[in-house]
Motif scaffolding. Sequence first.
Motif, PDB file in Angstrom:
ATOM      1  N   LYS A 104      48.098  42.256 -26.244  1.00 11.82           N
ATOM      2  CA  LYS A 104      47.942  41.878 -24.846  1.00 11.82           C
ATOM      3  C   LYS A 104      47.725  40.396 -24.589  1.00 11.82           C
ATOM      4  O   LYS A 104      47.898  39.945 -23.462  1.00 11.82           O
ATOM      5  CB  LYS A 104      46.857  42.723 -24.178  1.00 11.82           C
ATOM      6  CG  LYS A 104      45.464  42.477 -24.671  1.00 11.82           C
ATOM      7  CD  LYS A 104      44.463  43.261 -23.816  1.00 11.82           C
ATOM      8  CE  LYS A 104      43.076  43.128 -24.387  1.00 11.82           C
ATOM      9  NZ  LYS A 104      42.380  44.370 -24.525  1.00 11.82           N
ATOM     10  N   SER A 105      47.341  39.627 -25.611  1.00 11.36           N
ATOM     11  CA  SER A 105      47.208  38.189 -25.362  1.00 11.36           C
ATOM     12  C   SER A 105      47.430  37.402 -26.650  1.00 11.36           C
ATOM     13  O   SER A 105      47.532  37.988 -27.733  1.00 11.36           O
ATOM     14  CB  SER A 105      45.830  37.864 -24.783  1.00 11.36           C
ATOM     15  OG  SER A 105      44.863  37.902 -25.813  1.00 11.36           O
ATOM     16  N   ASN A 106      47.448  36.070 -26.517  1.00 13.26           N
ATOM     17  CA  ASN A 106      47.650  35.232 -27.700  1.00 13.26           C
ATOM     18  C   ASN A 106      46.495  35.340 -28.683  1.00 13.26           C
ATOM     19  O   ASN A 106      46.645  35.069 -29.866  1.00 13.26           O
ATOM     20  CB  ASN A 106      47.818  33.765 -27.281  1.00 13.26           C
ATOM     21  CG  ASN A 106      49.186  33.523 -26.666  1.00 13.26           C
ATOM     22  OD1 ASN A 106      50.079  34.354 -26.833  1.00 13.26           O
ATOM     23  ND2 ASN A 106      49.335  32.425 -25.966  1.00 13.26           N
ATOM     24  N   ARG A 107      45.328  35.709 -28.166  1.00 14.94           N
ATOM     25  CA  ARG A 107      44.172  35.844 -29.057  1.00 14.94           C
ATOM     26  C   ARG A 107      44.477  36.831 -30.188  1.00 14.94           C
ATOM     27  O   ARG A 107      44.162  36.584 -31.347  1.00 14.94           O
ATOM     28  CB  ARG A 107      42.945  36.320 -28.258  1.00 14.94           C
ATOM     29  CG  ARG A 107      41.684  36.318 -29.085  1.00 14.94           C
ATOM     30  CD  ARG A 107      40.526  36.913 -28.340  1.00 14.94           C
ATOM     31  NE  ARG A 107      40.707  38.354 -28.166  1.00 14.94           N
ATOM     32  CZ  ARG A 107      39.749  39.172 -27.763  1.00 14.94           C
ATOM     33  NH1 ARG A 107      38.559  38.698 -27.475  1.00 14.94           N
ATOM     34  NH2 ARG A 107      39.967  40.459 -27.632  1.00 14.94           N
ATOM     35  N   GLU A 108      45.116  37.940 -29.844  1.00 21.49           N
ATOM     36  CA  GLU A 108      45.448  38.955 -30.854  1.00 21.49           C
ATOM     37  C   GLU A 108      46.425  38.387 -31.887  1.00 21.49           C
ATOM     38  O   GLU A 108      46.328  38.688 -33.068  1.00 21.49           O
ATOM     39  CB  GLU A 108      46.060  40.198 -30.188  1.00 21.49           C
ATOM     40  CG  GLU A 108      45.045  41.169 -29.606  1.00 21.49           C
ATOM     41  CD  GLU A 108      44.329  40.625 -28.391  1.00 21.49           C
ATOM     42  OE1 GLU A 108      44.915  39.798 -27.662  1.00 21.49           O
ATOM     43  OE2 GLU A 108      43.160  41.005 -28.172  1.00 21.49           O
ATOM     44  N   GLY A 155      42.813  32.010 -26.590  1.00 20.96           N
ATOM     45  CA  GLY A 155      44.086  32.607 -26.167  1.00 20.96           C
ATOM     46  C   GLY A 155      43.927  33.893 -25.400  1.00 20.96           C
ATOM     47  O   GLY A 155      44.858  34.668 -25.270  1.00 20.96           O
ATOM     48  N   MET A 156      42.726  34.117 -24.869  1.00 22.32           N
ATOM     49  CA  MET A 156      42.456  35.383 -24.180  1.00 22.32           C
ATOM     50  C   MET A 156      42.815  35.302 -22.698  1.00 22.32           C
ATOM     51  O   MET A 156      42.386  36.105 -21.893  1.00 22.32           O
ATOM     52  CB  MET A 156      40.958  35.688 -24.386  1.00 22.32           C
ATOM     53  CG  MET A 156      40.465  37.101 -24.177  1.00 22.32           C
ATOM     54  SD  MET A 156      41.663  38.389 -24.523  1.00 22.32           S
ATOM     55  CE  MET A 156      40.889  39.743 -23.680  1.00 22.32           C
ATOM     56  N   GLU A 157      43.623  34.283 -22.325  1.00 25.08           N
ATOM     57  CA  GLU A 157      43.833  34.035 -20.898  1.00 25.08           C
ATOM     58  C   GLU A 157      44.849  34.995 -20.266  1.00 25.08           C
ATOM     59  O   GLU A 157      45.901  34.592 -19.802  1.00 25.08           O
ATOM     60  CB  GLU A 157      44.185  32.556 -20.640  1.00 25.08           C
ATOM     61  CG  GLU A 157      45.576  32.090 -20.965  1.00 25.08           C
ATOM     62  CD  GLU A 157      45.866  31.888 -22.440  1.00 25.08           C
ATOM     63  OE1 GLU A 157      46.713  31.058 -22.744  1.00 25.08           O
ATOM     64  OE2 GLU A 157      45.282  32.558 -23.302  1.00 25.08           O
ATOM     65  N   THR A 158      44.530  36.273 -20.264  1.00 22.84           N
ATOM     66  CA  THR A 158      45.411  37.213 -19.585  1.00 22.84           C
ATOM     67  C   THR A 158      45.225  37.003 -18.085  1.00 22.84           C
ATOM     68  O   THR A 158      44.151  37.240 -17.544  1.00 22.84           O
ATOM     69  CB  THR A 158      45.048  38.653 -19.960  1.00 22.84           C
ATOM     70  OG1 THR A 158      44.926  38.729 -21.370  1.00 22.84           O
ATOM     71  CG2 THR A 158      46.097  39.625 -19.484  1.00 22.84           C
ATOM     72  N   ARG A 175      55.962  37.324 -26.725  1.00 17.32           N
ATOM     73  CA  ARG A 175      54.992  38.180 -26.044  1.00 17.32           C
ATOM     74  C   ARG A 175      54.976  37.903 -24.541  1.00 17.32           C
ATOM     75  O   ARG A 175      55.128  38.792 -23.713  1.00 17.32           O
ATOM     76  CB  ARG A 175      53.586  37.954 -26.623  1.00 17.32           C
ATOM     77  CG  ARG A 175      52.532  38.893 -26.119  1.00 17.32           C
ATOM     78  CD  ARG A 175      51.130  38.352 -26.369  1.00 17.32           C
ATOM     79  NE  ARG A 175      50.800  37.263 -25.454  1.00 17.32           N
ATOM     80  CZ  ARG A 175      50.463  37.432 -24.189  1.00 17.32           C
ATOM     81  NH1 ARG A 175      50.400  38.643 -23.676  1.00 17.32           N
ATOM     82  NH2 ARG A 175      50.203  36.406 -23.402  1.00 17.32           N
ATOM     83  N   ARG A 222      54.276  34.177 -29.888  1.00 14.23           N
ATOM     84  CA  ARG A 222      53.586  33.869 -28.628  1.00 14.23           C
ATOM     85  C   ARG A 222      54.536  33.860 -27.439  1.00 14.23           C
ATOM     86  O   ARG A 222      54.269  34.459 -26.407  1.00 14.23           O
ATOM     87  CB  ARG A 222      52.934  32.495 -28.723  1.00 14.23           C
ATOM     88  CG  ARG A 222      51.721  32.492 -29.569  1.00 14.23           C
ATOM     89  CD  ARG A 222      51.317  31.086 -29.819  1.00 14.23           C
ATOM     90  NE  ARG A 222      49.894  31.061 -30.073  1.00 14.23           N
ATOM     91  CZ  ARG A 222      49.120  30.045 -29.790  1.00 14.23           C
ATOM     92  NH1 ARG A 222      49.624  28.979 -29.234  1.00 14.23           N
ATOM     93  NH2 ARG A 222      47.851  30.092 -30.065  1.00 14.23           N
ATOM     94  N   ASN A 244      46.669  35.174 -32.718  1.00 14.45           N
ATOM     95  CA  ASN A 244      45.894  34.231 -33.543  1.00 14.45           C
ATOM     96  C   ASN A 244      45.163  34.967 -34.654  1.00 14.45           C
ATOM     97  O   ASN A 244      45.149  34.541 -35.810  1.00 14.45           O
ATOM     98  CB  ASN A 244      44.859  33.490 -32.694  1.00 14.45           C
ATOM     99  CG  ASN A 244      45.505  32.542 -31.700  1.00 14.45           C
ATOM    100  OD1 ASN A 244      46.651  32.166 -31.877  1.00 14.45           O
ATOM    101  ND2 ASN A 244      44.784  32.176 -30.654  1.00 14.45           N
TER     102      ASN A 244
END
Lengths: 528, 59
Positions: A275-279, B34-37, A98, A95, A281
Amino acid sequence: MNTFTLGLVVVIYLLVIAYLGYRGYSQTKSAKDYLLAGRDIHPFVMAMSYGATFISTSAIIGFGGIAGVYGMGLIWLTALNIIIGVFIAFLFFGRVTRKMGHNLDAHTFPEFLGNRFQSKKIQVISGAVIFISMPLYAAVVLIGGARFIESIFEIDFSLALTFFSIIIAAYVIAGGLKGVMYTDALQGSIMFLSLFFLLIVTYQKLGGVSAAHQALTNMVDLVPENLKAAGHEGWTAFPKMNSAWWWTITTNIILGVGVGVLAQPQLIVRFMTVKSNRELNRAVLIGGIFIFVATGFIYTVGALSNVYFYKETSQLAIQFAQGNVDLIIPEYISAAMPEWFVYLFMLALLSAGMSTLSSQFHAMGTSLGRDFIENIFPKKQFNSMLLSKISIIVAIIISIIIGYKLPGSIIARGTAIFFGICAAAFLPVYFAALYWKRVTKTAALWSILSGLAASVFALAFMHAKESEPLGICQALFGKPTLATEFPWMIIDPIVIALPVSIAVLIAVSLFTQKTSDEHLAACYHEIK
Amino acid sequence: MLGINDPGVILGYLLAVVGLIACVVYGALNWNKGMETSTEEIQRDLDWEEKDEHLKEEI
């Protein structure tokens, strides 16, 4: 086995690989695409690519075979691979890497370190360390793959090596990291399915989970004398404390490989492709399952192969494989599995080798091009993509030459040497770059250099497995290793080198000038 | 347990399974988080691309 059917399966496989490589190529327009896969990689692709890169053919065949000889104690490596290599790596390292990588405009791992410490020197040296040490690791995987093709298709080794290299080179050079990661995802999926099936059928053949384990436990009296002396206490038991095998499993395998994974440049760069932390996770879930199956299942099967071989032939796995550890898994597959599975497993092994190699070539090429050459000649403006492509070709050629030239005994140690050097040189600096604001530029540089020096010293003069075949210690001091007392000659170099680089990092940081607050604010921007 | 008696090996398997469960549970609970781009991040991405293009043209 029918060579025609196998040939057909492999041709279809290569066509799909070619298509994925082409997809990578057609979507690669800029240096960002080429070096970081455009920073919009799907979590499934990211997780599978991470896993498939991590697990090479030697991890399946080599470590699977070791489990066949020494038993289930190797499961500790799986536990560490999941907990450290996935959970901690993705959430605590991934994280921040990134986000900071984005803040610092970094395209590669050395560039990440260089920008974090505002030092071109660190970038150049890190790039050089990777470019110089990684070909040894790549050569191991390359030769493994070529030997495999040689034996399956009964073709000349040189032809197999050339053929194998050209295929991988084609999609790495053309498709960049996108090509690498798309093909990795397919290759990872093939590996996953094969290993999953392998364990299920093994349990089925041996009468169920408990029955299979019990049968293996009951074989304790059959442990050969030489293995008993090394600490073997049965295939379902951890080796005897303070025995030779205990030290090997705890320091070399668990520490060296289990912890060393955190400092692998070709894996770290993957954190910067999403592109984000969601990926990340999502990738934790997928990566955790993949590593559990890819490593845990093969180690279990390796150990259980003894039950199968003993039941069928009254021989232990290692006896059936005529003493060759690397043949245990292939012999077991051809003896115990249905024919169609043998084909699938061949693809899985080919995939494991190709996915690791493609990432190695990419990492070496970008280290040479982007990190080394671009900074050595700062006044010249380079086309990063073109320079990386040329550098990848150079890296591949060097790997092939090393594969040809070096004796087999040193080649087999390539993975351990590379993991050890990376862990000692980069792990403390990488961790401090993410979490310790007090760390300084000078300390980072000295930590990398001291870790590298300590690692090379331990490899050349202490750890007998490397120092003996290297022969430097023999030439200088007339003995294969300077370590005279047990267990120093078998303790992994990481145990010596890592504390050195940690100590240097802390000590030098405390006595050198702090990083400016503005730069730290830029690095940690939006990082909580 | 399941035909294995050695605590060292049992602990190894347990840790591997615990690690697996941790990965699965964490991933599932945070699947959509965690989608906070940030807009800044997107802007920096655009600048990056522009710089890339510019460099290519210069070469």
